[in-house]
Design a protein around this motif. Structure first.
Motif, PDB file in Angstrom:
ATOM      1  N   ASN A  90      36.627  39.127  43.476  1.00 52.17           N
ATOM      2  CA  ASN A  90      35.774  38.662  42.383  1.00 52.17           C
ATOM      3  C   ASN A  90      35.712  39.634  41.212  1.00 52.17           C
ATOM      4  O   ASN A  90      34.921  39.448  40.295  1.00 52.17           O
ATOM      5  CB  ASN A  90      34.363  38.376  42.890  1.00 52.17           C
ATOM      6  N   LYS A  91      36.515  40.699  41.247  1.00 55.26           N
ATOM      7  CA  LYS A  91      36.645  41.566  40.075  1.00 55.26           C
ATOM      8  C   LYS A  91      37.927  42.372  40.196  1.00 55.26           C
ATOM      9  O   LYS A  91      38.432  42.606  41.288  1.00 55.26           O
ATOM     10  CB  LYS A  91      35.437  42.488  39.929  1.00 55.26           C
ATOM     11  N   SER A  92      38.439  42.799  39.044  1.00 54.15           N
ATOM     12  CA  SER A  92      39.692  43.533  39.022  1.00 54.15           C
ATOM     13  C   SER A  92      39.466  44.991  39.358  1.00 54.15           C
ATOM     14  O   SER A  92      38.393  45.543  39.131  1.00 54.15           O
ATOM     15  CB  SER A  92      40.325  43.433  37.632  1.00 54.15           C
TER      16      SER A  92
ATOM     17  N   GLN B 157      40.064  48.876  38.460  1.00 54.70           N
ATOM     18  CA  GLN B 157      40.079  49.552  37.163  1.00 54.70           C
ATOM     19  C   GLN B 157      40.817  50.882  37.307  1.00 54.70           C
ATOM     20  O   GLN B 157      40.646  51.601  38.288  1.00 54.70           O
ATOM     21  CB  GLN B 157      38.657  49.804  36.655  1.00 54.70           C
TER      22      GLN B 157
ATOM     23  N   PRO C 242      38.178  46.727  43.916  1.00 48.94           N
ATOM     24  CA  PRO C 242      37.496  45.451  44.157  1.00 48.94           C
ATOM     25  C   PRO C 242      36.668  45.504  45.439  1.00 48.94           C
ATOM     26  O   PRO C 242      36.881  46.363  46.303  1.00 48.94           O
ATOM     27  CB  PRO C 242      38.649  44.451  44.295  1.00 48.94           C
ATOM     28  N   ASP C 243      35.735  44.571  45.554  1.00 44.17           N
ATOM     29  CA  ASP C 243      34.931  44.495  46.771  1.00 44.17           C
ATOM     30  C   ASP C 243      35.829  44.364  47.986  1.00 44.17           C
ATOM     31  O   ASP C 243      36.864  43.676  47.958  1.00 44.17           O
ATOM     32  CB  ASP C 243      33.987  43.275  46.703  1.00 44.17           C
TER      33      ASP C 243
ATOM     34  N   LEU D 242      42.778  47.012  33.212  1.00 46.02           N
ATOM     35  CA  LEU D 242      42.409  45.981  34.174  1.00 46.02           C
ATOM     36  C   LEU D 242      43.683  45.202  34.512  1.00 46.02           C
ATOM     37  O   LEU D 242      44.105  44.366  33.706  1.00 46.02           O
ATOM     38  CB  LEU D 242      41.360  45.038  33.581  1.00 46.02           C
TER      39      LEU D 242
ATOM     40  N   TYR E 156      39.070  48.210  26.940  1.00 49.26           N
ATOM     41  CA  TYR E 156      39.738  47.633  28.106  1.00 49.26           C
ATOM     42  C   TYR E 156      41.098  47.051  27.704  1.00 49.26           C
ATOM     43  O   TYR E 156      41.214  46.340  26.703  1.00 49.26           O
ATOM     44  CB  TYR E 156      38.875  46.528  28.731  1.00 49.26           C
TER      45      TYR E 156
ATOM     46  N   VAL F 127      40.380  38.455  38.881  1.00 54.33           N
ATOM     47  CA  VAL F 127      39.396  38.088  37.882  1.00 54.33           C
ATOM     48  C   VAL F 127      38.894  39.346  37.172  1.00 54.33           C
ATOM     49  O   VAL F 127      38.513  40.321  37.816  1.00 54.33           O
ATOM     50  CB  VAL F 127      38.211  37.349  38.531  1.00 54.33           C
ATOM     51  N   HIS F 128      38.885  39.331  35.845  1.00 50.81           N
ATOM     52  CA  HIS F 128      38.344  40.446  35.085  1.00 50.81           C
ATOM     53  C   HIS F 128      36.836  40.263  34.932  1.00 50.81           C
ATOM     54  O   HIS F 128      36.372  39.233  34.456  1.00 50.81           O
ATOM     55  CB  HIS F 128      38.976  40.508  33.693  1.00 50.81           C
ATOM     56  N   THR F 129      36.103  41.264  35.319  1.00 50.53           N
ATOM     57  CA  THR F 129      34.656  41.181  35.080  1.00 50.53           C
ATOM     58  C   THR F 129      34.324  41.641  33.667  1.00 50.53           C
ATOM     59  O   THR F 129      33.213  41.429  33.191  1.00 50.53           O
ATOM     60  CB  THR F 129      33.908  42.070  36.093  1.00 50.53           C
ATOM     61  N   GLU F 130      35.275  42.268  33.002  1.00 48.57           N
ATOM     62  CA  GLU F 130      35.100  42.708  31.622  1.00 48.57           C
ATOM     63  C   GLU F 130      36.152  42.038  30.748  1.00 48.57           C
ATOM     64  O   GLU F 130      37.288  41.829  31.186  1.00 48.57           O
ATOM     65  CB  GLU F 130      35.240  44.230  31.510  1.00 48.57           C
TER      66      GLU F 130
END
Length: 551
Positions: A379-381, A383, A481-482, A430, A450, A435-438
């Protein structure tokens, strides 16, 4: 006795008379001009004014090593005097000028003009003959007389300067028309040369453009040097200017311009003065135009370069700052050229000569991000940040960036310790997977830039001997990521000769899942825990009661 001496004197007189007659006959035989002759035109390329060498003698010269020029047409005319024109046309060495007017040649000096009819001759190659691969064009069986020779560049499209590396050379200074006698007096002046050889050489500007370094970081300065030959007839140029439309990733540095004359070893001999010997026009870029630098030589500047002894080339140099204004993927090479515009007797309507393209590039580090197990549900990339050394990478000291006024592209990359580093933006990549959260670009808080990949990096340094030292950088995963672990060590990325022509180094990075740990507990476990605590408490109370009874 007297009769004997008279006989001797008479005999001597007869011998002297006979010898005199033979000498006269011999002299007439030697000085009598032949009725026919031939003309061989040898066409060569002259890289510099020095290659023009001394005036020809009409005799064959086998010492010339200049490249031959194939495909140049010459028009050769027999001159026939009209009216009171002298049989021998007046010489340009005496101040006479030649002007072709249709089928006539006007030979003028001051108010005096003589007219000669022009009778076009065919070469051995036929009408409109052109020089062959050795640069030769031959005319045989020419009637003895005077011939006007004119180079016809307009009819010579597709000419070729022979030899490796000469394909792009462009003639910018044509040969002046000239008159030659066929046959002509030989070099010694004692006989006739019936096989006349002439060596008209062409010069070209041979424009070049070079950068002082092949690879840079965004924000670095690059000095560009644009040069051209100073032809033998440069004093007759009526226009000479240079235009450089800069690549969008280049910005002109004010007051960095320099215009000089160079010798054959590229040492500076003279410098021109702005405002009197050249004019500078700098036009900043707009939404529809490129930034432009124009240098125009004045008449005084042209005269100064033409008159200075030892000058073979002129050069214009200036600095630019490299920025990161790339709009497409893998856009890492700055490809720039410049154009000279000139006007002279050979090109009275003006012409242009363009430099070969000069290149300077930056590098890009792209991250090919994968996850163990092929999980697509992150759910997030991840970094990443980048450091210039391993010590910086392990010490959390990363490269930062400064953006343009619109906060769109990088204008400077800063290493720790550089001026302005503390106030610069964090530079975080990223990777495109997941999925990018930013959002890409400037962060909402104005502290981070970014990107999908790190662009604008220097790939190698080069010394004077063109030995390359390839640059290394260190990728650090700063956010994972998580459910995935951070990378334990920085990843070293080295640009080298095997890096693609697009100057992109792609680094494969895989995150590993964390190990499954025991659950921290649900409600059933909680009940057991409570029961255990109650049992322990009951046991403690029972023991305490027994002690009291014993007392």
């Amino acid at each position: 006795m007297r009769k004997k001496w008279c006989s001797i004197l008479m005999a001597l007189l007869v011998l002297l008379t006979t010898a005199s007659g033979l000498a006269t006959a011999r002299a007439e035989e030697v000085t009598l001009k032949p009725e026919q002759g031939s003309l061989t035109i040898h066409k060569y390329w002259a890289e510099t004014a020095e290659d023009i060498r001394e005036e020809g003698t009409g005799e064959e010269d086998k010492t010339i090593t200049n490249p031959a020029v194939k495909g140049i047409q010459f028009d050769v005319y027999l001159l026939k005097g009209k009216g009171s024109a002298p049989a021998t046309p007046p010489s340009d060495k005496d101040g006479w000028s030649y002007t072709k007017n249709g089928t006539e040649l006007l030979v003028s000096k001051g108010s005096e003009t003589h007219t000669y009819a022009l009778e076009l001759k065919d070469s051995d190659a036929g009408a409109n003959g052109k020089t062959n691969a050795t640069g030769e064009l031959v005319y045989t069986d020419l009637t003895a007389g005077f011939y006007y020779v004119e180079e016809n560049l307009s009819a010579s499209a597709g000419y070729e300067v022979q030899g490796t590396g000469n394909a792009e050379k462009q003639i910018t200074s044509g040969v002046k028309p000239f008159i030659t006698a066929v046959p002509m007096t030989n070099k010694a002046g004692a006989d006739w040369n019936t096989d006349v050889h002439v060596y008209p050489k062409n010069q070209g500007l041979n424009p070049q453009k070079k950068a002082d370094m092949p690879s840079v970081n965004a924000g670095d300065k690059v000095t560009w040097t644009i040069s051209a030959n100073v032809p033998n007839d440069f004093s007759e140029y009526t226009k000479f200017l240079l235009t450089d439309e800069l690549d969008k990733r280049l910005n002109y540095v004010a007051d960095s311009i320099k215009v000089v004359g160079l010798d054959k070893n590229e040492a500076e001999l003279v410098a021109l003065v702005e405002g009197t010997e050249y004019d500078l026009t700098h036009t900043p870029a707009t939404s529809g135009t490129k930034e432009e630098v124009i240098v125009t030589l004045t008449g005084a500047g042209i005269a100064k370069l033409a008159a200075a002894k030892g000058i073979t080339r002129m050069a214009v140099s200036f600095e630019t700052t490299v920025n990161g204004h790339s709009t497409t993927a893998d856009e890492n090479t700055i490809d720039n050229e410049a154009e000279f515009e000139f006007e002279n007797a050979s090109k009275p309507g003006g012409d242009t000569a363009t430099t070969p393209s000069a290149k300077v590039h930056t590098g890009e580090i792209a991250i090919n991000k994968t996850y163990s197990g092929g999980d697509q549900s992150i759910n997030k990339s991840a970094q990443f940040q980048v450091a210039a050394s391993e010590n910086d990478a392990t010490g959390d000291r990363y490269l930062k960036v400064v953006l343009d006024d619109s906060d769109t592209y990088i204008t400077k990359i800063l290493a720790p310790g550089a001026a302005g580093y503390d106030a610069a933006l964090h530079w975080i990549a990223l990777p495109s997977h997941g999925v990018h959260t930013e959002a890409l670009g400037m962060s909402a808080d104005g502290k981070t830039f970014y990107v999908e990949s790190f662009k604008g990096l220097e790939t190698y340094k080069e010394d004077a001997a063109q030995n390359k030292t390839y640059q290394a950088y260190y990728l650090v995963e700063t956010v994972a990521p998580d459910k995935y672990n951070l990378l334990e060590q920085p990843i070293k990325v080295t640009f080298d000769k095997d890096t693609s022509a697009k100057h992109v180094h792609t680094s494969a990075v895989e995150n590993k899942r964390g190990f499954t740990l025991p659950n921290t507990g649900g409600m059933g476990t909680l009940i057991l825990l409570v029961l255990g605590i109650v049992s322990i408490g009951s046991a403690i109370l029972l023991i305490m009661n027994k002690k009291k009874q014993a007392v």
